[in-house]
Design an enzyme around this catalytic site. Structure first.
Site, mmCIF file in Angstrom:
data_model
loop_
_atom_site.group_PDB
_atom_site.id
_atom_site.type_symbol
_atom_site.label_atom_id
_atom_site.label_comp_id
_atom_site.label_asym_id
_atom_site.label_seq_id
_atom_site.Cartn_x
_atom_site.Cartn_y
_atom_site.Cartn_z
ATOM 1 N N GLY A 68 0.824 -1.192 0.000
ATOM 2 C CA GLY A 68 0.000 0.000 0.000
ATOM 3 C C GLY A 68 0.864 1.251 0.000
ATOM 4 C CB CYS A 69 0.108 4.742 -0.924
ATOM 5 S SG CYS A 69 -1.561 4.880 -0.236
ATOM 6 C CE1 TYR A 70 -1.346 7.755 4.526
ATOM 7 C CE2 TYR A 70 -3.193 6.228 4.496
ATOM 8 C CZ TYR A 70 -2.710 7.517 4.532
ATOM 9 O OH TYR A 70 -3.594 8.573 4.560
#
Length: 356
Positions: free
Chosen positions: A165-167
């Site tokens: 994921g981006c986070y």
């Protein structure tokens, strides 16, 4: 590297690829990157909503690129796509991607999944964080976590890659070198991140309307954001013990971009040069990791539209705490660009191909 990949790397062939779920923000970005990749033949893009329309009609900004007026969106048919493409990108919501992955893998295709379906190994953890049973639990644990800077060797031979994921990308890349060198107090890690609105995907919900987001910032997903599952699992793998962190994400009025700040207590006093050496050892040769000089801070405008992550750190003598900072484009390094980076590793291409 397989014989096929070596031939591809030498420029002898193009790899046939398809994107399932190509009409979302991540899918659109994937299409953009794949269309300009010199070793890719994009043979199929799918979208139930836009089936029958050309790429040029749905994405007019790509209309100047070759084949966009001919390539049409189609309904997603795993059997047909598996016969046409060697590598298939899944840009679908969690839950749906897993249903496509199984038949595609059985048909011999290699799969790069950008959803959350294969990022964690435990079916129990998946249910805890995503609220439903995993559609194909027998595939959990068989995917390689798609963080090339950490798992490059495993990615090269993988049949199924689970892009982070981006986070997690913005958090794990700054943190993992410290965990690996055993200088961080793993019991006291605090993280705050700010994300642009595209991180929520292309959907119509009141919380993401312009009038609701513009001139406004707010936390959400507190205290248990879904991405915590993969962040904590990856940290635990490196630390060889169960790690729990505090993570608070925020929505900010940007189209794209993530800024992350991480607060770490050190297990012993360590000077600034030693911290710098740890990061240079980990990322000094990495093409997409920029280690910022002392006078610079990460800024989303400097990574927008790129597959770069900017990383900086400062030691606070008042609190004896190390402050880590990073910035990424959530749609590129946080999703589609990282997927292309994994694709390049899998095929033996230059890792920067199509990304610089």
């Amino acid at each position: 590297m397989s014989k096929t990949a070596k031939i591809a790397a030498a420029g002898g062939t193009k790899t046939k690829v398809a994107v399932i779920g190509a009409s979302g923000y991540v899918g659109e970005e994937l299409v953009r990157l794949l269309l300009r990749h010199q070793h890719v033949e994009l043979v199929a893009v799918t979208s139930r909503q836009f089936a029958g329309k050309t790429v040029a009609e749905v994405f007019p900004r790509f209309s100047h690129l070759e084949k966009t007026s001919e390539l049409r969106f189609s309904e997603p048919d795993p059997e047909q796509l598996g016969q046409r493409a060697e590598i298939i990108f899944l840009a679908l919501p969690h839950g749906r991607a897993a249903e496509f992955a199984k038949p595609l893998l059985q048909g011999g295709a290699r799969v790069i999944d950008l959803s959350a379906d294969f990022r964690i190994e435990s079916a129990k953890t998946y249910r805890e964080f995503y609220g439903h049973d995993h559609p194909v639990p027998e595939l959990l644990g068989k995917a390689v976590y798609g963080l090339p800077e950490i798992y490059r060797k495993k990615i090269s031979d993988a049949k199924l890659v689970a892009c982070p994921g981006c986070y997690p990308t913005s958090i794990l890349l700054p943190l993992l070198p410290l965990v690996r060198e055993k200088v961080a107090n793993l019991a006291r890690i605090l993280v705050t991140s700010l994300s642009g609105v595209s991180g929520a995907g292309r959907k119509i919900e009141a919380d993401y309307l312009f009038a609701e987001c513009n001139e406004s910032m707010r936390p959400y997903g507190v205290p248990k954001h879904r991405h915590l599952s993969e962040i904590e699992e990856q940290l635990s793998v490196f630390a060889r013990e169960k790690i729990t962190i505090q993570f608070t994400p925020h929505l900010v009025p940007l189209n794209r971009g993530i800024i992350t700040t991480i607060y770490v207590d050190l297990v012993e006093k360590i000077d600034a040069d030693s911290i710098t050496s740890i990061y240079e050892k980990a990322y000094g040769e990495e093409p997409f990791v920029r280690l910022l000089a002392d006078e610079l801070f990460p800024d989303t405008k400097n990574v927008a539209g790129t597959n770069l992550i900017d990383v900086a750190w400062r030691f606070d003598p008042r609190t004896d705490r190390l402050i880590l900072m990073s910035s990424i484009d959530n749609l590129v390094k946080g999703a589609s660009g990282q997927a292309i980076q994994c694709f390049n590793v899998m095929r033996g291409y230059r890792e920067t191909e199509g990304l610089l």
